[in-house]
Design an enzyme around this catalytic site. Structure first.
Site, short mmCIF file in Angstrom:
data_model
loop_
_atom_site.label_atom_id
_atom_site.label_comp_id
_atom_site.label_asym_id
_atom_site.label_seq_id
_atom_site.Cartn_x
_atom_site.Cartn_y
_atom_site.Cartn_z
CD GLU A 176 -10.71 6.43 1.24
OE1 GLU A 176 -9.68 6.63 1.89
OE2 GLU A 176 -11.63 5.67 1.63
CE LYS A 183 -8.60 7.89 5.54
NZ LYS A 183 -8.65 6.64 4.74
CB CYS A 186 -12.66 6.66 4.34
SG CYS A 186 -13.12 4.90 4.34
#
Length: 275
Positions: free
Chosen positions: A40, A112, A154
């Site tokens: 990321e 995301k 993440c």
């Protein structure tokens, strides 16, 4: 077939990050096919202004062109862990994971879903990702020579229902590019990754940021590749570098056959009965 996770200590300057990625990509093993994941924020890791400066419309721009060129020239499948992409008619951005095949074609993307708005007991303190980014609203699974790739980024790692949904969509490898903080990474990074591998019987490929990024922000590193039994195949705790591990789809199939947890799952039936 091999998996590669690249670990970096990215900053706010794309040209410097690009030079680091070029150097590390030059260290790839010769075997092909090869699935290479960047962490990321591999493109830019800094302020909102830095993200806005590097942001590109999906499928356009010099940064994405560079990623495509690397994939094509090196003959690799390349996953850009997350970079900022623009949203039409919005001042906010998406944090987007991009998948390029070995011809340099963009074959999948994921925005995301879960944004990191938390307080952490570190030098940075409060993280407010939603000030810059807008959450995505869909799941992505990409067909590849390595099996089906389930995309995430993440903070998504803390939401097991996302990975269960990816497994139901046929995922064989769960991609978790990250920039976990030093504090949260030390406490939770490996247990969460191993849980996602074990409960979904998937490989996990998790490339991470590592080290001091300024402004009190420190990331945990420990990029890792796990097999579907939750075993660590390769890990790099600190510093920049890369790790490599084999994909054995016959082992994956055997684990799923011997312990068919996906067939035994009953919560979906319970939810339907309660609707």
């Amino acid at each position: 077939m091999k998996l590669v996770a690249i670990q970096t200590n990215a900053g706010a300057d794309w040209s410097s990050n690009k030079a680091t990625l070029e150097r590390l990509l030059g260290q790839l093993p010769p075997e092909r096919p090869l699935l290479v994941q960047l962490p990321e924020n591999a493109v830019v890791f800094g302020s909102k202004g830095a993200a806005l400066e590097c942001a590109e419309s999906l499928g356009e721009g010099p940064i994405q062109a560079q990623m495509a060129e690397w994939a094509r020239r090196l003959g690799i499948w390349l996953v850009v862990g997350a970079m900022p992409t623009r949203i039409v008619s919005s001042e906010k951005l998406h944090s987007s994971s991009l998948v390029y095949n070995d011809k340099g074609e963009l074959v999948g993307h994921y925005h995301k879903l879960h944004l990191f708005d938390v307080e952490v007991s570190d030098g940075h303190g409060r993280y407010h990702e939603s000030a810059t980014y807008q959450a995505g609203d869909g799941l992505t699974v990409v067909d590849s020579p390595f099996g089906r790739l389930g995309l995430s980024i993440c903070y998504d790692l803390r939401f097991p229902e996302l990975y269960r949904a990816l497994r139901e969509l046929g995922a064989d490898i769960l991609l978790v590019p990250s920039a976990f903080t030093q504090v949260t990474g030390q406490a939770h990074w490996m247990p969460l990754l191993q849980a996602r591998a074990i409960e979904n019987q998937c490989y996990v490929l998790a490339a991470a940021q590592a080290g001091d990024h300024g402004n009190g922000r420190q990331t945990w590193g420990h990029s890792v590749i796990l097999n579907p039994w939750g075993e660590v195949l390769a890990c790099i705790p600190k510093g920049e570098g890369l790790i490599v591990a084999d994909v054995d789809l016959s082992r994956l199939a055997a684990i799923r056959r011997q312990m068919p947890v996906d067939q035994h799952a009953r919560m979906k039936a319970v939810w339907r009965e309660n609707e």
